[in-house]
Design a protein around this motif. Structure first.
Motif, short mmCIF file in Angstrom:
data_model
loop_
_atom_site.label_atom_id
_atom_site.label_comp_id
_atom_site.label_asym_id
_atom_site.label_seq_id
_atom_site.Cartn_x
_atom_site.Cartn_y
_atom_site.Cartn_z
N PRO A 39 78.19 -29.99 70.54
CA PRO A 39 77.36 -28.86 70.99
C PRO A 39 76.03 -28.80 70.24
O PRO A 39 75.93 -29.21 69.08
CB PRO A 39 78.24 -27.64 70.63
N SER A 40 75.00 -28.28 70.92
CA SER A 40 73.71 -28.08 70.25
C SER A 40 73.79 -26.88 69.32
O SER A 40 73.07 -26.79 68.34
CB SER A 40 72.61 -27.86 71.30
N ASP A 41 74.69 -25.93 69.62
CA ASP A 41 74.92 -24.75 68.78
C ASP A 41 76.36 -24.30 69.00
O ASP A 41 76.74 -23.96 70.12
CB ASP A 41 73.94 -23.63 69.15
N ALA A 42 77.17 -24.33 67.93
CA ALA A 42 78.58 -23.97 68.04
C ALA A 42 78.84 -22.53 67.63
O ALA A 42 80.00 -22.12 67.52
CB ALA A 42 79.42 -24.91 67.18
N SER A 43 77.79 -21.73 67.43
CA SER A 43 77.95 -20.35 66.99
C SER A 43 78.52 -19.48 68.10
O SER A 43 78.19 -19.64 69.28
CB SER A 43 76.60 -19.78 66.54
N ALA A 44 79.37 -18.53 67.72
CA ALA A 44 79.96 -17.60 68.69
C ALA A 44 78.87 -16.81 69.41
O ALA A 44 77.97 -16.27 68.78
CB ALA A 44 80.91 -16.64 67.97
N GLY A 45 78.95 -16.77 70.74
CA GLY A 45 77.98 -16.04 71.54
C GLY A 45 76.69 -16.77 71.84
O GLY A 45 75.86 -16.28 72.62
N ALA A 46 76.50 -17.94 71.25
CA ALA A 46 75.25 -18.69 71.45
C ALA A 46 75.27 -19.43 72.79
O ALA A 46 76.33 -19.80 73.29
CB ALA A 46 75.02 -19.67 70.31
N PHE A 47 74.09 -19.64 73.36
CA PHE A 47 73.97 -20.49 74.54
C PHE A 47 73.78 -21.92 74.04
O PHE A 47 72.87 -22.19 73.27
CB PHE A 47 72.80 -20.04 75.41
N GLY A 177 86.18 -31.45 72.19
CA GLY A 177 85.95 -30.03 71.93
C GLY A 177 85.32 -29.82 70.58
O GLY A 177 84.96 -30.78 69.88
N PHE A 178 85.20 -28.56 70.17
CA PHE A 178 84.62 -28.23 68.87
C PHE A 178 85.13 -26.87 68.42
O PHE A 178 85.60 -26.06 69.24
CB PHE A 178 83.08 -28.23 68.94
N THR A 179 85.02 -26.61 67.13
CA THR A 179 85.46 -25.33 66.56
C THR A 179 84.29 -24.35 66.58
O THR A 179 83.18 -24.68 66.17
CB THR A 179 85.95 -25.52 65.12
N ILE A 180 84.54 -23.15 67.07
CA ILE A 180 83.49 -22.13 67.17
C ILE A 180 83.17 -21.57 65.78
O ILE A 180 84.07 -21.19 65.03
CB ILE A 180 83.95 -20.99 68.10
N LEU A 181 81.89 -21.55 65.46
CA LEU A 181 81.43 -21.07 64.17
C LEU A 181 81.07 -19.59 64.23
O LEU A 181 81.05 -18.99 65.31
CB LEU A 181 80.21 -21.88 63.72
N ALA A 182 80.76 -19.02 63.07
CA ALA A 182 80.38 -17.60 63.01
C ALA A 182 79.07 -17.39 63.76
O ALA A 182 78.22 -18.29 63.84
CB ALA A 182 80.22 -17.17 61.55
N ALA A 183 78.91 -16.21 64.35
CA ALA A 183 77.69 -15.88 65.10
C ALA A 183 76.49 -15.94 64.17
O ALA A 183 76.55 -15.49 63.02
CB ALA A 183 77.82 -14.49 65.72
N SER A 184 75.40 -16.50 64.65
CA SER A 184 74.20 -16.67 63.84
C SER A 184 73.25 -15.49 63.95
O SER A 184 72.28 -15.39 63.21
CB SER A 184 73.47 -17.95 64.25
N GLY A 185 73.47 -14.59 64.91
CA GLY A 185 72.57 -13.45 65.10
C GLY A 185 71.36 -13.81 65.93
O GLY A 185 70.49 -12.99 66.19
N GLU A 186 71.29 -15.08 66.38
CA GLU A 186 70.19 -15.51 67.23
C GLU A 186 70.73 -15.78 68.62
O GLU A 186 71.89 -15.55 68.92
CB GLU A 186 69.53 -16.76 66.65
N GLY A 187 69.89 -16.31 69.49
CA GLY A 187 70.32 -16.60 70.85
C GLY A 187 69.49 -15.84 71.86
O GLY A 187 68.31 -15.60 71.65
N HIS A 188 70.12 -15.42 72.97
CA HIS A 188 69.36 -14.81 74.06
C HIS A 188 68.80 -13.46 73.65
O HIS A 188 67.76 -13.04 74.15
CB HIS A 188 70.23 -14.68 75.30
N HIS A 189 69.47 -12.76 72.71
CA HIS A 189 68.93 -11.47 72.28
C HIS A 189 67.59 -11.68 71.56
O HIS A 189 66.63 -10.94 71.75
CB HIS A 189 69.92 -10.78 71.35
N GLY A 190 67.54 -12.72 70.74
CA GLY A 190 66.29 -13.02 70.05
C GLY A 190 65.20 -13.42 71.02
O GLY A 190 64.03 -13.06 70.87
N ASP A 191 65.61 -14.16 72.08
CA ASP A 191 64.63 -14.55 73.09
C ASP A 191 64.07 -13.33 73.80
O ASP A 191 62.88 -13.26 74.11
CB ASP A 191 65.28 -15.49 74.11
N GLU A 192 64.93 -12.33 74.09
CA GLU A 192 64.46 -11.13 74.76
C GLU A 192 63.49 -10.36 73.87
O GLU A 192 62.49 -9.82 74.34
CB GLU A 192 65.66 -10.24 75.11
#
Length: 258
Positions: A39-47, A177-192
């Motif tokens: 994955p390009s980003d394995a963080s929970a909730g990330a795109f 597959g891959f193991t999901i990591l802790a949310a980074s606080g970034e992602g689509h919310h930061g883009d908005e």
């Protein structure tokens, strides 16, 4: 002790590490040939964009199709086009409606993505396939994508999922597959948020643009004032010349009378 007698033990000692290395390589080689997902980003909730890599055929046979099964926790998947394959998504109805990341009610999900080769992938070559999706909000969970690799002769089912506490390397055909990591606080919310900042900047620019005509009007008034001052100056100069000419004419008449 003769030099010949001494050489034999040394030769045996040298052969031992080489044999050990060969055994180790033979154990590592099959693992490196598994179908993998990066994955390009394995963080929970990330795109993220997960890249699936196929490194070989089925016991030497060229690959004709790769079917990637999407885990139930992933609702929507967007496959990347591959010019050497036809891509098809299978959609299934959900037992109960769910809410996606944008607050929309979802009644169906993507269950499989199938890449069918237009030209079979030779055993000695590798290829990659990309899927875009949102990582489920489940830190620490193993997100597995069971994959069926079909070849001209036979197929390989990369579908084994390790049990709790089991090492994936113990499996013969592990699912990518891959193991999901802790949310980074970034992602689509930061883009908005960034998008809102851009809109604020655009609004400020428009406000400045609206105020600009007033400044232009002030500049125009200044230009008009300069033009008026220049006109008065020229009028004064002309009046002075006329007065000088009249004075000269009067002086000439006085002299002629005398």
């Amino acid at each position: 002790m003769s030099s010949r007698t001494l050489t034999r033990p040394l030769t045996r000692i040298a052969v031992l590490p080489a044999a050990t290395a060969a055994i180790a390589l033979s154990l590592v080689a099959p693992a490196s040939a598994h179908v993998t997902a990066t994955p390009s980003d394995a963080s929970a909730g990330a795109f993220t964009i997960a890249t699936f890599s196929v490194g070989h055929g089925c016991e030497g046979s060229p690959t004709t199709k790769v079917e990637i099964q999407v885990p139930e926790s992933v609702l929507s998947v967007t496959p990347t086009r591959n010019p050497l394959y036809d891509v098809e998504a299978t959609i299934e109805q959900l037992d109960e409606p769910q809410t996606d990341a944008h607050g929309n009610e979802v009644t169906e999900r993507t269950s499989t993505i199938v890449y069918t080769a237009r030209t079979p992938l030779p055993d000695g070559q590798r290829d990659t396939f990309e899927l875009s999706f949102q990582v489920p909000d489940a830190e620490g969970e193993l997100l597995s994508f069971p994959t069926i690799q079909t070849c001209e002769k036979g197929e390989t089912a990369w579908t084994q999922i390790p049990a709790d506490g089991q090492d994936e390397d113990e499996l013969e055909s592990p699912a990518p597959g891959f193991t999901i990591l802790a949310a980074s606080g970034e992602g689509h919310h930061g883009d908005e948020a960034a998008h809102e900042d851009e809109e604020s900047a655009d609004g400020a620019a428009e406000q400045a643009s609206d105020e600009a005509p007033g400044a232009e009007g002030t500049a125009a008034d200044a230009d008009d004032a300069d033009s008026g001052s220049s006109a008065l100056g020229w009028a004064g100069l002309v009046a002075g010349l006329l007065g000088l000419a009249a004075g000269g004419l009067a002086l000439a008449r006085t002299r002629s009378t005398t």
